[in-house]
Design an enzyme around this catalytic site. Sequence first.
Site, PDB file in Angstrom:
ATOM      1  N   ALA A  22      61.929  -6.245 -16.106  1.00 40.68           N
ATOM      2  CA  ALA A  22      62.126  -6.447 -17.599  1.00 40.68           C
ATOM      3  C   ALA A  22      60.865  -6.063 -18.352  1.00 40.68           C
ATOM      4  CB  ALA A  22      62.197  -8.011 -17.553  1.00 40.68           C
ATOM      5  N   VAL A  23      59.630  -6.106 -17.571  1.00 34.67           N
ATOM      6  CA  VAL A  23      58.417  -5.544 -18.321  1.00 34.67           C
ATOM      7  C   VAL A  23      58.437  -4.206 -18.231  1.00 34.67           C
ATOM      8  CG1 VAL A  23      55.925  -5.514 -18.390  1.00 34.67           C
ATOM      9  CG2 VAL A  23      57.310  -7.535 -17.949  1.00 34.67           C
ATOM     10  N   ARG A 108      42.878 -10.029 -12.352  1.00 35.63           N
ATOM     11  CA  ARG A 108      42.476 -10.746 -13.732  1.00 35.63           C
ATOM     12  C   ARG A 108      41.070 -11.363 -13.524  1.00 35.63           C
ATOM     13  NH1 ARG A 108      48.231 -13.315 -14.855  1.00 35.63           N
ATOM     14  NH2 ARG A 108      49.264 -11.418 -15.516  1.00 35.63           N
ATOM     15  N   CYS A 137      51.240 -13.833 -19.950  1.00 39.63           N
ATOM     16  CA  CYS A 137      51.847 -13.818 -21.138  1.00 39.63           C
ATOM     17  C   CYS A 137      51.241 -15.020 -22.007  1.00 39.63           C
ATOM     18  CB  CYS A 137      53.200 -13.966 -20.697  1.00 39.63           C
ATOM     19  SG  CYS A 137      53.783 -15.329 -19.572  1.00 39.63           S
ATOM     20  N   LYS A 221      45.993 -20.282 -14.686  1.00 36.33           N
ATOM     21  CA  LYS A 221      45.697 -18.859 -15.319  1.00 36.33           C
ATOM     22  C   LYS A 221      45.343 -19.098 -16.670  1.00 36.33           C
ATOM     23  CE  LYS A 221      49.200 -16.327 -12.346  1.00 36.33           C
ATOM     24  NZ  LYS A 221      50.637 -15.650 -12.559  1.00 36.33           N
ATOM     25  N   HIS A 250      58.172 -16.949 -25.634  1.00 39.11           N
ATOM     26  CA  HIS A 250      57.392 -18.210 -25.369  1.00 39.11           C
ATOM     27  C   HIS A 250      56.908 -18.864 -26.530  1.00 39.11           C
ATOM     28  CE1 HIS A 250      57.953 -16.911 -21.296  1.00 39.11           C
ATOM     29  NE2 HIS A 250      56.581 -16.543 -21.008  1.00 39.11           N
TER      30      HIS A 250
END
EC number: 1.2.1.11
Lengths: 343, 343
Positions: A22-23, A108, A137, A221, A250
């Site tokens: 999807a990304v 990250r 996200c 996260k 979202h």
Amino acid sequence: MSFKNFLPNRPLTVAVLGATGAVGNELLQLLEERSFPIDQLKLLASERSAGKIKLWNGRNITIHPASPEQFQGVDLVFASAGGSISKKWRNSINAAGAVLIDNSSAFRMDPEVPLVVPEVNPEKALTHQGVIANPNCTTILLTVVLRPLSLLAPIKRVVVSTYQSASGAGAEAMKELKNLTQDVLDGKTSKSKVLPYSLAFNLFLHNSPLAENDYCEEEMKMINETRKIMESPELSLTATCVRVPVLRAHSEAVNIEFVEPIEVRLARKALNDAPGIKIIEDFHANRFPMPVDVAGQDSVAVGRIRQDVSHANCLELWLCGDQIRKGAALNAIQIAELLLPNS
Amino acid sequence: MSFKNFLPNRPLTVAVLGATGAVGNELLQLLEERSFPIDQLKLLASERSAGKIKLWNGRNITIHPASPEQFQGVDLVFASAGGSISKKWRNSINAAGAVLIDNSSAFRMDPEVPLVVPEVNPEKALTHQGVIANPNCTTILLTVVLRPLSLLAPIKRVVVSTYQSASGAGAEAMKELKNLTQDVLDGKTSKSKVLPYSLAFNLFLHNSPLAENDYCEEEMKMINETRKIMESPELSLTATCVRVPVLRAHSEAVNIEFVEPIEVRLARKALNDAPGIKIIEDFHANRFPMPVDVAGQDSVAVGRIRQDVSHANCLELWLCGDQIRKGAALNAIQIAELLLPNS
């Protein structure tokens, strides 16, 4: 090897690792839409997708499985195939001299890897040593909104509840939500395979693994990445992450405690003047951001900014953002754009 | 007239005002299931539904339009036809000597009307002067959970985000959600008529009218009713109420600040020992309450009780409850049961 901060000043050779997700799909569309300076585009995916052909910007491009050879001559890799794939290929990518902009959580929290939201900490992008991480996200959407507010007064504590769409779990989860919903409408009961439970007219706490403290990984996260991006290691933040039966985009209910009272009109002005934010706030019509407003949109929509009646130093607000776009693909490309000479 | 606290000690004449709505239907089912002592049952609704016949407990009962005569000889009226209908008939009901258990918001904040959640303040029911108010659905679910926790230590502040199903807007809204969802799956775009926006794979902030302070009515109900039920006029509470594409059952993400730190295991034990609560909390399987767990169930399901990492005095938890059942019809009947002699 050591990296130059900027990308070469010529049309680039770009690879997309995870080109069929999807990304990945959104990345390809945005690279075209934003006229990202591409000479050659390489599409890499799993063995399963190898050999398939995708049309991009008028060109038919064959998908190849990733291999060290595929990264030779590449300037820039966008990876969105999951943490283990990113970890597997990072050294090959960097050894080939390519910069990795990684959408997974693999790097990250690595102190040597900048974690960048271009509206928040663009200067960090240019400190990279071959890898720049794209945040989670929900964190991207939140920090875009927290940043301008934090300039009004230091933020002390944030309490967030999320309303996360199926898209966050990938294209297969979106398909499953549609299929299982159709089954419910047809009076059938069927089980989920992609997500742990059916999202059809249902919702559940985010199913990422639970940490020692009983927060799930998605919540941790948000907590840890927000601190890193905002450069506020002491920021107190708590989150409840919930998967809802929305296909894309979202939403977040955000309660923000400042060190002192902040006037709503000042907060609204700060948000209105900030990059990447669109205020959708019609109190007369009772009209505020909805997922359908932001699907396919670049900005984070914010509304119902109000004084918290329970705490003088707190504001409440509501935000929606396209998880695939600003929550992933767009943010990654915006990071890459920061690396373009004369950007 | 003055009222006896208890209902007469004989099978009762009961009227249901609003007998055709989602809550009315559930009331009828629960009156049967719980063997509520009924001699005669009267079904009252709008002119539109008058003349229709409903099967209840083996009897065919004709629906009549409400009128002062209809309340003659009635002992108890359950009203769930909206605030204006309740206001319209309150005097007739009480003049006939009947007790009104009202599901609307009409009398909830009237200082002379008890606002009752049987698990929280059952003693208030017996102070009635002819009217007892049933609280708002989200408030009922929340107070059932807050009450046992408040006995561990005083609660200082609560931050809630809700995930409210279409059922809260009635049977027509549930039907609309199904229809508009089918349209989306069929690739059609269609507009909502019952709710202001389509809930199909979408969500929006609760669309009740906004107060001066930019909180919506639903949020203010939670704040004011929780204070009244808990008898804590100083309790600080803030809420963001959101309508989600779930058919039935509301969920809430709840952050609770106590005056001092509370151990999670003590909170869990208090909830486990409290009436009306079911703990659904399997950390190993990452399994916590979902709307589908509680649809048609009496208890409020609670899980993911955890120490808030952002505040030493706060706990986080997640709850789900059937809005039509415990959030409305069941609570109303439980109130009535408190009025039965020898209850």
